[in-house]
Write an enzyme that holds these catalytic residues in place. Structure first.
Site, short mmCIF file in Angstrom:
data_model
loop_
_atom_site.label_atom_id
_atom_site.label_comp_id
_atom_site.label_asym_id
_atom_site.label_seq_id
_atom_site.Cartn_x
_atom_site.Cartn_y
_atom_site.Cartn_z
N ARG A 151 0.85 -1.20 0.00
CA ARG A 151 0.00 0.00 0.00
C ARG A 151 0.88 1.24 0.00
O ARG A 151 0.59 2.23 -0.65
CB ARG A 151 -0.95 0.01 1.22
CG ARG A 151 -1.68 1.34 1.38
CD ARG A 151 -2.93 1.30 2.24
NE ARG A 151 -2.84 0.42 3.38
CZ ARG A 151 -2.15 0.65 4.50
NH1 ARG A 151 -1.45 1.79 4.62
NH2 ARG A 151 -2.13 -0.22 5.48
N TYR A 201 -17.13 16.52 -14.95
CA TYR A 201 -17.51 15.11 -14.88
C TYR A 201 -18.50 14.89 -13.72
O TYR A 201 -18.27 15.37 -12.61
CB TYR A 201 -16.25 14.26 -14.71
CG TYR A 201 -16.56 12.82 -14.39
CD1 TYR A 201 -17.35 12.06 -15.23
CD2 TYR A 201 -16.08 12.23 -13.23
CE1 TYR A 201 -17.68 10.75 -14.92
CE2 TYR A 201 -16.38 10.92 -12.92
CZ TYR A 201 -17.19 10.19 -13.77
OH TYR A 201 -17.51 8.90 -13.46
N ASP A 226 -7.91 18.99 -13.89
CA ASP A 226 -8.19 17.63 -14.37
C ASP A 226 -7.87 17.65 -15.87
O ASP A 226 -8.60 18.23 -16.66
CB ASP A 226 -9.67 17.30 -14.10
CG ASP A 226 -10.03 15.88 -14.55
OD1 ASP A 226 -9.35 15.35 -15.44
OD2 ASP A 226 -11.03 15.34 -14.04
N LYS A 235 -8.62 6.68 -19.07
CA LYS A 235 -9.01 7.23 -20.36
C LYS A 235 -7.82 7.19 -21.33
O LYS A 235 -7.32 6.12 -21.64
CB LYS A 235 -9.58 8.63 -20.14
CG LYS A 235 -10.64 8.69 -19.02
CD LYS A 235 -11.84 7.84 -19.34
CE LYS A 235 -12.97 7.81 -18.34
NZ LYS A 235 -12.80 8.04 -16.96
C1 LIG Z 1 -12.81 14.22 -16.79
C2 LIG Z 1 -12.88 13.05 -15.85
N1 LIG Z 1 -12.27 13.13 -14.65
C3 LIG Z 1 -12.32 12.11 -13.77
C4 LIG Z 1 -13.01 10.96 -14.05
C5 LIG Z 1 -13.06 9.84 -13.02
O1 LIG Z 1 -12.16 8.85 -13.33
P1 LIG Z 1 -12.35 7.29 -12.95
O2 LIG Z 1 -13.56 6.81 -13.68
O3 LIG Z 1 -11.07 6.68 -13.42
O4 LIG Z 1 -12.52 7.22 -11.48
C6 LIG Z 1 -13.64 10.82 -15.28
C7 LIG Z 1 -14.38 9.58 -15.60
O5 LIG Z 1 -15.15 9.49 -16.53
C8 LIG Z 1 -13.58 11.90 -16.21
O6 LIG Z 1 -14.21 11.84 -17.40
#
Ligand SMILES: Cc1ncc(COP(=O)(O)O)c(C=O)c1O
Length: 385
Positions: free
Chosen positions: A46, A98, A169, A194
């Site tokens: 961890r 998101y 992000d 992604k």
């Molecule tokens: C722009 C964005 N940030 C964060 C996330 C969250 O990521 P995760 O699904 O890997 O937890 C997503 C998921 O679709 C996303 O599109």
């Protein structure tokens, strides 16, 4: 070094014990110690694992950051970064983001004494007005999900009061097309699920920074809270990231062609893609990004029901959540990725039931366009051109 050189070599030297050219999957939870308190830098997985360390080094190199931390998902990375705050702190957030991030902020962290203002961060006056004496963090998504709005990272960073941090992000653009740290941000977060992983076969997240103190706090929470990726997931993500540059170039070339095709159709009402001259922030995209990416959204002429019908008829574009894989995906954000945002809020933000989002993959672009064309034609009877 060049982006692809970093992607293939950073953190990925030959294995010191065997000479294995590819970083091994260190599938171990613990490490045998020579004596009490005498180990080889590893005590428990961890806290630290060599496969994860290799991934963290690779991802930091891609964002030109000093430090990286990998997580079990993008949401785990987001939560770990928000752990730098304390009860009573205030956060300014993009109003288009998101749905899972919205859910974490509004339904989970707001119960721990943090307050959030959801603001159109493309309006700098609105950003300035939203700052309070206890504002400690700005959360930027750019391009936003799903409306592909842009936020001027340098301009928002310049408004940051002393002691506050800017987090971006960077999932949609990927480090290949956008470098938020160079534009003034303090931390970059990714859903590596992604583009970075790139093959829709692993969930993961990362936080990258040049600030040693911030990194220490994020690392502390990574270990204290424990949202870490297993070695197999770390390895898969690292393998995917090696080809990020060539994949992003293909995603973008295909998305540009698809966006132009859609914009040219009379039965398509509006296309949201920063690479189109018609995008209201195209000039900012040219200034802030090195490319426009593979994500786009659009609305069809006709009732919202036409969009639901349309997404049933594509054959290459799979109706699925997520994005950034080599295969093309199609979704209706209002009822899929953004379903956790209340309907009234969604309507205010323009996330209508008729909005369609595409993650344009790297298949042959003529096949992708033919697929969209046939699905549009099948639903043409619903269009009110
Ligand atoms: C722009 C964005 N940030 C964060 C996330 C969250 O990521 P995760 O699904 O890997 O937890 C997503 C998921 O679709 C996303 O599109």
């Amino acid at each position: 070094m060049d982006f692809s050189t970093r992607a293939i070599h950073a953190g990925q030297g030959a294995d010191p014990t065997t000479g294995a050219t590819i970083v091994p999957i260190y599938q171990t939870s613990t490490y045998t110690q020579r004596a009490v308190g005498e180990n080889q830098g590893y005590d428990y997985s961890r806290t630290v694992n060599p496969t994860r360390t290799a991934l963290e080094t690779q991802l930091a190199a891609l964002e030109e950051a000093e430090y990286g931390s990998a997580f079990a998902s993008g949401m785990a990375a987001t939560a770990a970064v928000l752990n730098v705050l304390s009860a009573g702190d205030h956060v300014v957030v993009s109003d288009d983001l998101y749905g899972g991030t919205y859910r974490l902020f509004s339904k989970v962290l707001s119960r721990y004494g943090l307050t959030f203002s959801f603001v159109d961060l493309s309006d700098l006056d609105a950003v300035a007005r939203s700052i309070r004496p206890n504002t400690k963090l700005f959360w930027i998504e750019t391009p936003t999900n799903p409306l592909l709005k842009l936020v001027d990272i340098a301009a928002v960073s310049a408004l940051r009061p002393p002691g506050a941090i800017v987090v971006v992000d960077n999932t949609f653009a990927s480090p290949y097309f956008q470098s938020p740290l160079a534009l003034g941000a303090d931390v970059v977060v990714h859903s590596t699920t992604k583009y970075i992983g790139g093959h829709s076969d692993v969930v993961g997240g990362a936080a990258l920074t040049n600030d040693a103190a911030l990194h220490d706090t994020i690392k502390f929470h990574q270990n204290a809270v424990g949202g870490v990726p297993g070695p197999m997931d770390a390895w898969l993500t690292m393998r995917g990231a090696k080809t990020l540059a060539i994949r992003m170039r293909e995603h973008e070339a295909n998305a540009r062609r698809v966006a132009a095709f859609l914009e040219g159709r009379d039965d398509v009402a509006r296309v949201y893609y920063p690479g189109l001259a018609s995008h209201p922030q195209h000039a900012l995209a040219l200034r802030q990004m090195r490319g426009f990416g593979g994500m786009l959204s659009f609305t069809l002429r006709g009732p919202d029901a036409r969009a639901r019908e349309f997404v049933r008829h594509t054959k290459l574009f799979s109706l699925a959540e997520s994005l950034g894989g080599v295969e093309s995906l199609i979704s209706i954000p209002a009822s899929m990725t953004h379903g956790s945002i209340p309907a009234a809020e969604r309507a205010l933000r323009g996330i209508t039931d008729g909005l369609v989002r595409l993650s344009v993959g790297i298949e042959g672009v003529n096949d992708l366009i033919a697929d969209l064309a046939q699905a549009l034609d099948v639903t043409l009877e619903h269009a009110t051109v």
